[in-house]
Scaffold this motif. Sequence first.
Motif, PDB file in Angstrom:
ATOM      1  N   CYS A  81      -4.977 -15.735 -35.056  1.00  0.00           N
ATOM      2  CA  CYS A  81      -5.254 -15.368 -33.325  1.00  0.00           C
ATOM      3  C   CYS A  81      -4.978 -14.038 -33.239  1.00  0.00           C
ATOM      4  CB  CYS A  81      -4.161 -16.330 -32.623  1.00  0.00           C
ATOM      5  SG  CYS A  81      -2.863 -15.726 -33.414  1.00  0.00           S
ATOM      6  N   TRP A  82      -4.686 -13.484 -34.722  1.00  0.00           N
ATOM      7  CA  TRP A  82      -4.182 -12.328 -34.186  1.00  0.00           C
ATOM      8  C   TRP A  82      -5.558 -10.996 -34.892  1.00  0.00           C
ATOM      9  CZ3 TRP A  82      -4.224  -7.649 -37.845  1.00  0.00           C
ATOM     10  CH2 TRP A  82      -2.889  -6.283 -37.308  1.00  0.00           C
ATOM     11  N   GLY A  83      -5.944 -10.163 -34.268  1.00  0.00           N
ATOM     12  CA  GLY A  83      -6.714  -8.709 -34.395  1.00  0.00           C
ATOM     13  C   GLY A  83      -8.114  -9.575 -34.649  1.00  0.00           C
ATOM     14  N   PHE A  84      -8.625  -8.871 -36.099  1.00  0.00           N
ATOM     15  CA  PHE A  84      -9.825  -9.438 -36.364  1.00  0.00           C
ATOM     16  C   PHE A  84      -9.925 -10.303 -37.338  1.00  0.00           C
ATOM     17  CE2 PHE A  84      -7.488  -6.505 -39.259  1.00  0.00           C
ATOM     18  CZ  PHE A  84      -7.242  -6.526 -40.562  1.00  0.00           C
ATOM     19  N   TRP A  85      -8.969 -11.492 -37.532  1.00  0.00           N
ATOM     20  CA  TRP A  85      -8.554 -12.345 -38.583  1.00  0.00           C
ATOM     21  C   TRP A  85      -9.356 -13.792 -36.629  1.00  0.00           C
ATOM     22  CZ3 TRP A  85      -5.022  -9.718 -40.722  1.00  0.00           C
ATOM     23  CH2 TRP A  85      -5.288  -9.200 -41.540  1.00  0.00           C
ATOM     24  N   LYS A  86      -9.292 -13.007 -35.474  1.00  0.00           N
ATOM     25  CA  LYS A  86      -9.639 -14.094 -34.416  1.00  0.00           C
ATOM     26  C   LYS A  86     -10.514 -15.090 -35.010  1.00  0.00           C
ATOM     27  CE  LYS A  86     -10.737 -14.537 -30.160  1.00  0.00           C
ATOM     28  NZ  LYS A  86     -10.491 -13.193 -28.027  1.00  0.00           N
ATOM     29  N   ALA A 138     -16.227 -16.324 -31.819  1.00  0.00           N
ATOM     30  CA  ALA A 138     -15.786 -17.398 -31.045  1.00  0.00           C
ATOM     31  C   ALA A 138     -17.446 -18.579 -30.622  1.00  0.00           C
ATOM     32  CB  ALA A 138     -16.292 -16.166 -29.352  1.00  0.00           C
ATOM     33  N   GLN A 139     -17.286 -19.026 -30.510  1.00  0.00           N
ATOM     34  CA  GLN A 139     -18.128 -20.515 -30.076  1.00  0.00           C
ATOM     35  C   GLN A 139     -19.120 -20.378 -29.201  1.00  0.00           C
ATOM     36  OE1 GLN A 139     -18.197 -22.851 -32.559  1.00  0.00           O
ATOM     37  NE2 GLN A 139     -16.802 -21.538 -33.260  1.00  0.00           N
ATOM     38  N   PHE A 187      -9.529  -2.580 -40.832  1.00  0.00           N
ATOM     39  CA  PHE A 187      -9.646  -3.171 -39.374  1.00  0.00           C
ATOM     40  C   PHE A 187     -10.670  -4.253 -39.106  1.00  0.00           C
ATOM     41  CE2 PHE A 187      -6.256   0.331 -38.617  1.00  0.00           C
ATOM     42  CZ  PHE A 187      -4.894  -0.695 -38.534  1.00  0.00           C
ATOM     43  N   ASP A 188     -10.918  -4.548 -40.156  1.00  0.00           N
ATOM     44  CA  ASP A 188     -11.530  -5.915 -39.615  1.00  0.00           C
ATOM     45  C   ASP A 188     -11.619  -7.044 -41.103  1.00  0.00           C
ATOM     46  OD1 ASP A 188     -13.401  -5.324 -42.341  1.00  0.00           O
ATOM     47  OD2 ASP A 188     -14.807  -3.551 -41.435  1.00  0.00           O
ATOM     48  N   LYS A 189     -12.890  -8.117 -40.751  1.00  0.00           N
ATOM     49  CA  LYS A 189     -12.459  -9.484 -41.655  1.00  0.00           C
ATOM     50  C   LYS A 189     -11.922  -9.411 -43.302  1.00  0.00           C
ATOM     51  CE  LYS A 189     -13.126 -13.370 -38.290  1.00  0.00           C
ATOM     52  NZ  LYS A 189     -12.465 -13.876 -38.895  1.00  0.00           N
ATOM     53  N   ARG A 190     -12.998  -8.125 -43.625  1.00  0.00           N
ATOM     54  CA  ARG A 190     -12.440  -7.449 -44.832  1.00  0.00           C
ATOM     55  C   ARG A 190     -11.151  -7.318 -45.429  1.00  0.00           C
ATOM     56  NH1 ARG A 190     -16.624  -2.702 -45.284  1.00  0.00           N
ATOM     57  NH2 ARG A 190     -15.884  -2.458 -43.455  1.00  0.00           N
ATOM     58  N   ALA A 191     -10.037  -6.407 -44.622  1.00  0.00           N
ATOM     59  CA  ALA A 191      -9.011  -6.264 -44.600  1.00  0.00           C
ATOM     60  C   ALA A 191      -8.925  -4.583 -45.615  1.00  0.00           C
ATOM     61  CB  ALA A 191      -7.667  -7.256 -45.156  1.00  0.00           C
ATOM     62  N   LEU A 204     -17.854  -9.781 -39.401  1.00  0.00           N
ATOM     63  CA  LEU A 204     -16.496  -9.139 -39.759  1.00  0.00           C
ATOM     64  C   LEU A 204     -15.765  -8.902 -38.491  1.00  0.00           C
ATOM     65  CD1 LEU A 204     -17.649  -6.150 -42.635  1.00  0.00           C
ATOM     66  CD2 LEU A 204     -16.602  -8.874 -42.485  1.00  0.00           C
ATOM     67  N   PHE A 205     -16.274  -9.593 -37.422  1.00  0.00           N
ATOM     68  CA  PHE A 205     -15.527  -9.237 -35.608  1.00  0.00           C
ATOM     69  C   PHE A 205     -16.449 -11.089 -34.757  1.00  0.00           C
ATOM     70  CE2 PHE A 205     -15.105  -5.015 -36.880  1.00  0.00           C
ATOM     71  CZ  PHE A 205     -14.652  -4.444 -36.639  1.00  0.00           C
ATOM     72  N   PRO A 206     -15.575 -11.196 -34.524  1.00  0.00           N
ATOM     73  CA  PRO A 206     -15.611 -12.466 -33.582  1.00  0.00           C
ATOM     74  C   PRO A 206     -16.424 -11.869 -32.559  1.00  0.00           C
ATOM     75  CG  PRO A 206     -13.844 -12.260 -32.373  1.00  0.00           C
ATOM     76  CD  PRO A 206     -13.651 -11.166 -34.311  1.00  0.00           C
TER      77      PRO A 206
END
Length: 405
Positions: free
Chosen positions: A395-400, A403-404, A240-244, A87-89
């Motif tokens: 690029c916005w917040g938790f939608w980032k 990371a590779q 504030f994570d990818k679940r929104a 849910l976070f990068p």
Amino acid sequence: MLDSDAETVVVLFYCYQDSCAASLAAEQRLLGAELGLCGRVLVAAEGINGTVQGDAAAIAVYEAAVQKSFSSQIDWKRSIDKSNTALFPDFVVKEVNELVGFGLQGSEPLDVVAESGTRLSPQEFHSLLENPDELRLIDVRNTFEYDVGHFDGAIDPGMTHTAQWPRFVKNNIQDLKGRTVMLYCTGGIRCEKASAFLRRRLKEDGAEVSTPVYQLEGGIHRYLEAFPDGGRFRGANFVFDKRAQMRSGDGTVIGRCSECLGPWDAHHGGRVCTVCRALVLVCDDCDASSEHGEYWCPEHSNLRGSYFHFLDRFSEKELQAQAQSLQLLLDKEVGTHRKNRRNTLRKKLLQVQDRLEHLQLEPKHGETTSEDAEVSVPRRCRACEKPYCQCPGVCWGFWKEIAQE
């Protein structure tokens, strides 16, 4: 790294307690790396706040380790994520001056533990809502959170960030005096500090005794656990994570698209206010048909059609119209409390004027000055300014993006 084949546990937590931020941050980074966690953790001299994801065993170890650093019992709010996705990068720990930033430079720091309001269990909070007379129920989250879900009758302070809470209190203190004030937020941390600030101001005005201040213990998260059907909460709880968002049982959609006003409550990282970059509700159809992809939040809605971030897509005629509109808006912003808005308008007006001068002086050096300027310039991401096809809001917040390695 998270095991993509197993469900994970997400914990939301905070604790206000005097701490050494540097050592706490170092401990958190070590735990995150050792346990393969992802999430966001803030540490400050006043305590800790975080949302962390990991497998069940790792989260159990993490909770035990964090609890050892605090004498107060931490209220861990847990949820199971079955999507098998991070849910976070990554796992980020930040040292900050305040867990909830009010920007109170020069003021005596709030003692949140001693000064905060009376905590109510979800059941107690619900019971008080049965008798709304003389209540002031206030949502201390941001407007974009309020827009997708809130309690019946709740007041939206109109905030895009928590530093605006002191302004709301100043403007509304007379209305709050002598009433029962009830505050709520997502998990409780913002209520703690918001109630402490409000009670201090009431005390300074001699109205603390006549104005009881309550806060929902555990926030909306705990309330929805106690009332799975939603109780008196309508819509979705923004997280504030990818679940929104996490929905209440009734599935009600209370949000509205800012463009067509149709029912819509799904935020998107590429649909933000062109002025302040706060999230704006825009439905898929309106976004797909937008020529520029620039939107305006409620606080800046009066700038719609006048204030644009990307100016190179507009013709000379269009820029002249924008300049006239911005000047009219600037002329209306009077008073000492409008200083920031005047500065925002003045800065944009200068940018438009500079762009006009550039077009007029160098019209033949690859510049587009015709009415088809909007067509020739591709849409860009408002947050990072890359072509939107390369960065559709990731690029916005938790939608980032993750990371590779």
